[in-house]
Every structure is written in C-alpha cells, then in structure tokens.
Write a protein that holds these residues in place. Structure first.
Motif, PDB file in Angstrom:
ATOM      1  N   LEU A  29       7.706  -3.509  -1.814  1.00 57.60           N
ATOM      2  CA  LEU A  29       6.540  -4.388  -1.764  1.00 57.60           C
ATOM      3  C   LEU A  29       5.862  -4.188  -0.425  1.00 57.60           C
ATOM      4  O   LEU A  29       6.491  -4.336   0.627  1.00 57.60           O
ATOM      5  CB  LEU A  29       6.941  -5.858  -1.934  1.00 57.60           C
ATOM      6  CG  LEU A  29       5.774  -6.849  -1.953  1.00 57.60           C
ATOM      7  CD1 LEU A  29       4.924  -6.653  -3.200  1.00 57.60           C
ATOM      8  CD2 LEU A  29       6.299  -8.276  -1.898  1.00 57.60           C
ATOM      9  N   ILE A  31       2.241  -5.204   1.736  1.00 57.77           N
ATOM     10  CA  ILE A  31       1.051  -6.055   1.783  1.00 57.77           C
ATOM     11  C   ILE A  31       0.142  -5.493   2.864  1.00 57.77           C
ATOM     12  O   ILE A  31       0.569  -5.296   4.002  1.00 57.77           O
ATOM     13  CB  ILE A  31       1.409  -7.525   2.052  1.00 57.77           C
ATOM     14  CG1 ILE A  31       2.377  -8.030   0.978  1.00 57.77           C
ATOM     15  CG2 ILE A  31       0.145  -8.383   2.114  1.00 57.77           C
ATOM     16  CD1 ILE A  31       2.962  -9.402   1.242  1.00 57.77           C
ATOM     17  N   TRP A  78      -6.070  -9.671   1.545  1.00 58.39           N
ATOM     18  CA  TRP A  78      -4.756  -9.068   1.722  1.00 58.39           C
ATOM     19  C   TRP A  78      -4.180  -8.795   0.339  1.00 58.39           C
ATOM     20  O   TRP A  78      -4.122  -9.696  -0.502  1.00 58.39           O
ATOM     21  CB  TRP A  78      -3.847  -9.994   2.526  1.00 58.39           C
ATOM     22  CG  TRP A  78      -4.315 -10.134   3.945  1.00 58.39           C
ATOM     23  CD1 TRP A  78      -5.247 -11.013   4.434  1.00 58.39           C
ATOM     24  CD2 TRP A  78      -3.914  -9.339   5.050  1.00 58.39           C
ATOM     25  NE1 TRP A  78      -5.430 -10.812   5.770  1.00 58.39           N
ATOM     26  CE2 TRP A  78      -4.622  -9.784   6.184  1.00 58.39           C
ATOM     27  CE3 TRP A  78      -3.007  -8.284   5.198  1.00 58.39           C
ATOM     28  CZ2 TRP A  78      -4.457  -9.232   7.442  1.00 58.39           C
ATOM     29  CZ3 TRP A  78      -2.847  -7.727   6.454  1.00 58.39           C
ATOM     30  CH2 TRP A  78      -3.563  -8.190   7.555  1.00 58.39           C
ATOM     31  N   ALA A  80      -1.136  -7.235  -2.186  1.00 57.08           N
ATOM     32  CA  ALA A  80       0.269  -6.849  -2.364  1.00 57.08           C
ATOM     33  C   ALA A  80       0.317  -5.673  -3.327  1.00 57.08           C
ATOM     34  O   ALA A  80      -0.340  -5.682  -4.374  1.00 57.08           O
ATOM     35  CB  ALA A  80       1.072  -8.015  -2.943  1.00 57.08           C
ATOM     36  N   TYR A  89      -3.285 -10.694  -4.762  1.00 53.04           N
ATOM     37  CA  TYR A  89      -4.021 -10.760  -3.491  1.00 53.04           C
ATOM     38  C   TYR A  89      -4.181 -12.185  -2.990  1.00 53.04           C
ATOM     39  O   TYR A  89      -3.984 -13.151  -3.722  1.00 53.04           O
ATOM     40  CB  TYR A  89      -5.378 -10.075  -3.626  1.00 53.04           C
ATOM     41  CG  TYR A  89      -6.464 -10.883  -4.311  1.00 53.04           C
ATOM     42  CD1 TYR A  89      -7.587 -11.305  -3.600  1.00 53.04           C
ATOM     43  CD2 TYR A  89      -6.400 -11.212  -5.662  1.00 53.04           C
ATOM     44  CE1 TYR A  89      -8.599 -12.013  -4.222  1.00 53.04           C
ATOM     45  CE2 TYR A  89      -7.404 -11.914  -6.278  1.00 53.04           C
ATOM     46  CZ  TYR A  89      -8.514 -12.313  -5.551  1.00 53.04           C
ATOM     47  OH  TYR A  89      -9.517 -13.026  -6.163  1.00 53.04           O
ATOM     48  N   LEU A 107      -1.348 -13.432  -8.677  1.00 53.43           N
ATOM     49  CA  LEU A 107      -0.769 -12.164  -9.087  1.00 53.43           C
ATOM     50  C   LEU A 107      -1.358 -11.725 -10.420  1.00 53.43           C
ATOM     51  O   LEU A 107      -1.671 -12.559 -11.282  1.00 53.43           O
ATOM     52  CB  LEU A 107       0.743 -12.283  -9.243  1.00 53.43           C
ATOM     53  CG  LEU A 107       1.540 -12.661  -7.993  1.00 53.43           C
ATOM     54  CD1 LEU A 107       2.998 -12.883  -8.343  1.00 53.43           C
ATOM     55  CD2 LEU A 107       1.388 -11.610  -6.913  1.00 53.43           C
ATOM     56  N   ILE A 116       7.372 -12.021  -6.255  1.00 55.36           N
ATOM     57  CA  ILE A 116       6.337 -11.496  -5.362  1.00 55.36           C
ATOM     58  C   ILE A 116       5.443 -12.613  -4.822  1.00 55.36           C
ATOM     59  O   ILE A 116       4.998 -12.574  -3.677  1.00 55.36           O
ATOM     60  CB  ILE A 116       5.488 -10.436  -6.099  1.00 55.36           C
ATOM     61  CG1 ILE A 116       6.365  -9.248  -6.493  1.00 55.36           C
ATOM     62  CG2 ILE A 116       4.316  -9.975  -5.247  1.00 55.36           C
ATOM     63  CD1 ILE A 116       5.684  -8.254  -7.419  1.00 55.36           C
ATOM     64  N   ARG A 119       6.423 -14.362  -1.470  1.00 54.82           N
ATOM     65  CA  ARG A 119       6.268 -13.468  -0.316  1.00 54.82           C
ATOM     66  C   ARG A 119       4.792 -13.238   0.007  1.00 54.82           C
ATOM     67  O   ARG A 119       4.395 -13.271   1.168  1.00 54.82           O
ATOM     68  CB  ARG A 119       6.969 -12.134  -0.599  1.00 54.82           C
ATOM     69  CG  ARG A 119       6.909 -11.176   0.554  1.00 54.82           C
ATOM     70  CD  ARG A 119       7.671 -11.735   1.748  1.00 54.82           C
ATOM     71  NE  ARG A 119       7.497 -10.862   2.890  1.00 54.82           N
ATOM     72  CZ  ARG A 119       7.412 -11.282   4.136  1.00 54.82           C
ATOM     73  NH1 ARG A 119       7.526 -12.569   4.417  1.00 54.82           N
ATOM     74  NH2 ARG A 119       7.256 -10.439   5.123  1.00 54.82           N
ATOM     75  N   LEU A 120       3.971 -13.002  -1.012  1.00 53.54           N
ATOM     76  CA  LEU A 120       2.539 -12.780  -0.778  1.00 53.54           C
ATOM     77  C   LEU A 120       1.887 -14.027  -0.184  1.00 53.54           C
ATOM     78  O   LEU A 120       1.106 -13.936   0.762  1.00 53.54           O
ATOM     79  CB  LEU A 120       1.844 -12.369  -2.075  1.00 53.54           C
ATOM     80  CG  LEU A 120       0.330 -12.192  -2.005  1.00 53.54           C
ATOM     81  CD1 LEU A 120      -0.080 -11.160  -0.964  1.00 53.54           C
ATOM     82  CD2 LEU A 120      -0.220 -11.816  -3.380  1.00 53.54           C
ATOM     83  N   TYR A 123       2.914 -14.389   3.475  1.00 59.12           N
ATOM     84  CA  TYR A 123       2.204 -13.418   4.306  1.00 59.12           C
ATOM     85  C   TYR A 123       0.748 -13.839   4.508  1.00 59.12           C
ATOM     86  O   TYR A 123       0.225 -13.801   5.623  1.00 59.12           O
ATOM     87  CB  TYR A 123       2.278 -12.031   3.654  1.00 59.12           C
ATOM     88  CG  TYR A 123       1.926 -10.921   4.607  1.00 59.12           C
ATOM     89  CD1 TYR A 123       2.913 -10.315   5.392  1.00 59.12           C
ATOM     90  CD2 TYR A 123       0.622 -10.474   4.731  1.00 59.12           C
ATOM     91  CE1 TYR A 123       2.597  -9.304   6.277  1.00 59.12           C
ATOM     92  CE2 TYR A 123       0.297  -9.456   5.616  1.00 59.12           C
ATOM     93  CZ  TYR A 123       1.290  -8.875   6.373  1.00 59.12           C
ATOM     94  OH  TYR A 123       0.969  -7.872   7.261  1.00 59.12           O
TER      95      TYR A 123
END
Length: 189
Positions: A29, A31, A78, A80, A89, A107, A116, A119-120, A123
């Motif tokens: 993964l 980003i 941003w 992923a 994003y 997602l 995911i 984590r996205l 971030y």
C-alpha cells in the motif's frame, strides 16, 4: 418518495486527537500526493469512489470549474495505491483561520473491507495537520473536520471515530432519492 438523510459533522482540534491505523499487512500500500492537479483524474476518483453511494454534487461541474477547485492553494489530493492500482483517495481543502476540511474520502468498492480505509484516513488526517508545511502562505492547522451521511459506507462513522474524530453537529432532512451516478454513464451495480 422522499428518504431521510442524516448528516454528521465531526472534528479534531489537535494533532494529538489522531489515532492512526496501522498499514494493512500482506499488501503493498502506497499513499502519494497527486502533484499535478488534474480535473480528469480527480473526476475519475470521485466517480469511482462515490458512484455507488450517491455522490453527485460535483457531476454538473464543467472541467474548468473542477480544475479551479483543485488549483486553489491548500487543496490536496492524496491517493492510496494497492499494488500500483488506485484504491481510494482523500481530498483536503484549506479554509480560513487554520481550518482544513476533508472534503472527500473513500475507497473504490473493490478495495473496501480490506483494511485500507483506516490507514488512508490516518494518512490524510496527518497531512491535514501538517498542511502548512507544504503551503507556507496558509496558517498552521488548528482544526480538521469532515462530514459523513447515512448514504455513506456502513463502516464510515466507526472509522472516523476510531481515528479520533468527535461529533459536533447532526442534521436530518428529507430528500428525493436520485439515481446512482455510477462510475460512468449507465453504470448500475
């Protein structure tokens, strides 16, 4: 026939509020910031992520209008990528007085439920808190906020709360359901 739509607004008021999620195990993964503001790429992400959950507020925008949003100082996207494929994003919008809104987050359906999203989001929130480092003309971030609604994914609210967001407003209204915009014209499921 109208439906009831509930919109929740959530916020963080300190970088210490963020409770990051670890990266999902067993996957590559990455980003990365979309360094070139491209209306076409942004529209792809918007429709791919939001097509099945009724995102439609930007679909009537012309290409120049969409491009102008992306070129606003302090706006960042941003993305992923899982094994090189866009998975989702986060779009940030720097507002007045050190406020940053997470305007869009999500997602693509094929990537949901795979670890995911946490984590996205983690971030993206961290990038909202350090946005002034990349945009020196912007004041330091004092508040990060977003909204979600009852049409969003079933795990959206829980993800926001696990990342340290707190509810500050709730609105309920009756709306007319619209057809799902889909990822492309005529896309159904």
């Amino acid at each position: 026939m109208s439906i009831t739509l509930t919109t929740w607004s959530l916020e963080q008021t300190s970088p210490d509020d963020l409770r990051p999620s670890p990266a999902p195990e067993g996957r590559e993964l990455r980003i990365a910031r979309a360094g070139f503001p491209s209306a076409e790429f942004s529209r792809f992400l918007y429709t791919a992520v939001g097509g099945d959950i009724h995102w439609g507020d930007r679909l009537s925008l012309t290409r120049p209008q969409w491009q102008a949003i992306l070129e606003k100082p302090g706006t960042e996207t941003w993305v992923a990528y899982e094994d090189g494929t866009p998975a989702g994003y986060v779009e940030l919008d720097a507002q007045d007085e050190g406020v940053v809104e997470i305007v869009y987050f999500g997602l693509i359906p094929a990537f949901r439920g795979r670890g995911i999203g946490g984590r996205l989001l983690s971030y993206g929130v961290a990038r909202a808190w350090d946005l002034a480092e990349r945009w020196p003309e912007r004041p330091p971030t004092k508040r990060v906020w977003l909204h979600t609604c009852s049409l969003d994914g079933e795990h959206a609210m829980a993800n926001y709360e696990r990342r340290g967001f707190r509810l500050f407003d709730t609105k309920t209204e009756q709306i007319e359901p619209s057809e799902t915009p889909g990822s492309w014209p005529g896309a159904g499921a």
